[in-house]
Write an enzyme that holds these catalytic residues in place. Sequence first.
Site, PDB file in Angstrom:
ATOM      1  N   THR A 201       0.850  -1.191   0.000  1.00 10.20           N
ATOM      2  CA  THR A 201       0.000   0.000   0.000  1.00 10.20           C
ATOM      3  C   THR A 201       0.887   1.243   0.000  1.00 10.20           C
ATOM      4  O   THR A 201       2.081   1.173  -0.261  1.00 10.20           O
ATOM      5  CB  THR A 201      -0.968  -0.003   1.197  1.00 10.20           C
ATOM      6  N   ASN A 202       0.296   2.399   0.293  1.00  9.11           N
ATOM      7  CA  ASN A 202       1.048   3.649   0.358  1.00  9.11           C
ATOM      8  C   ASN A 202       0.572   4.461   1.558  1.00  9.11           C
ATOM      9  O   ASN A 202      -0.240   3.981   2.343  1.00  9.11           O
ATOM     10  CB  ASN A 202       0.897   4.430  -0.955  1.00  9.11           C
ATOM     11  N   ARG A 203       1.038   5.682   1.687  1.00 10.18           N
ATOM     12  CA  ARG A 203       0.794   6.458   2.901  1.00 10.18           C
ATOM     13  C   ARG A 203      -0.494   7.274   2.871  1.00 10.18           C
ATOM     14  O   ARG A 203      -0.765   8.045   3.787  1.00 10.18           O
ATOM     15  CB  ARG A 203       1.973   7.397   3.158  1.00 10.18           C
TER      16      ARG A 203
END
Length: 351
Positions: A201-203
């Site tokens: 995933t990402n932030r």
Amino acid sequence: VLGVTGGIAAFKAAAVCSRLVKAGAIVDVVMTRAAQKFVTPLTFQALTHRPVYTDMWNIPDGENIPHIALADNCDLLLVTPATANTIGKLANGLADNLLTAIALATHAPILLAPAMETDMWQNRATQTNVETLRGWGISIAGPATGRLASGSAGEGRMVEPEEIVDATRALLGRNGPLAGKRVVITAGGTREAIDPVRFITNRSSGKMGYALAEVARDRGAAVTLITSATLPEPASMNIVRVNSAEEMYQAVMVSAPQADVLVMAAAVADFRPANVAVQKIKKKDGGLTLQLERTRDILAEVASQKTAGQGPVVTVGFAAETENLTENAQEKLERKKLDFIVIWTHEPFCP
């Protein structure tokens, strides 16, 4: 106009009042006699810096008849908590106190936040009254399920103050400058599965997409929020829950053709694992190599639809960049045939 009736949840009405005042609203509070057994008028006077109305027959010097003046001047009548007794009075056109008289006299939208014990809420009489009010166009927020004043748990708990204020904003904005427009907004970072318990995933938190959705709703738009974020659901919009980039692609392809505006605020993964393990990958000596493949480009597909004369009239994209900000964003703007692009970066912005 904030109407407070006689239930233990009346203490939450003070929090609702405070939030409305902080948001810039002028709040006139009307309390029933029973409400004053739980919270004093002084509490609301301190929060609003305005007189609190408690008696139909007590007309302050220089003021018009309170139930007519308040009914004429209010933009929205909010009753929180709304007890079974008050709901019954409203559904049967009774006006035996100041609050119910205002409700009978006003042309403003009405929002009720019920609060009562489960058996009272589920009673046929209450349900009939609620359906009658809904049929008249009166909005109902809740109730929620949770711990009640008796100590038991069940349906009938008043929804939280932030949810009530959210629903209030939606009602007040329904005739705003975006009324009649359909807006689709994406939010959050997608999660691409590695195995049943792990993902890439990402932030992205999703907060920007949610804020944009709320602003569009508050200006009258019919909003569809396509989200992978685990944030509280905003009121009065269509929420579509997704996880992966492929799920977001499918959801956007369903919603975008009918939209006037598409705002792609979500951080959609560009890559995903080419092979997803059926079982959890066990820890072994050495490293783990993942083969990645490209995900489908949602905005590119929307751009092709626009070229064919379909899809949203206005498309807004986001560019998360760490270098060559304006150059990379400009290229994306043109390549994906966007109308606007928002550049986002961790670094200080120096065009």
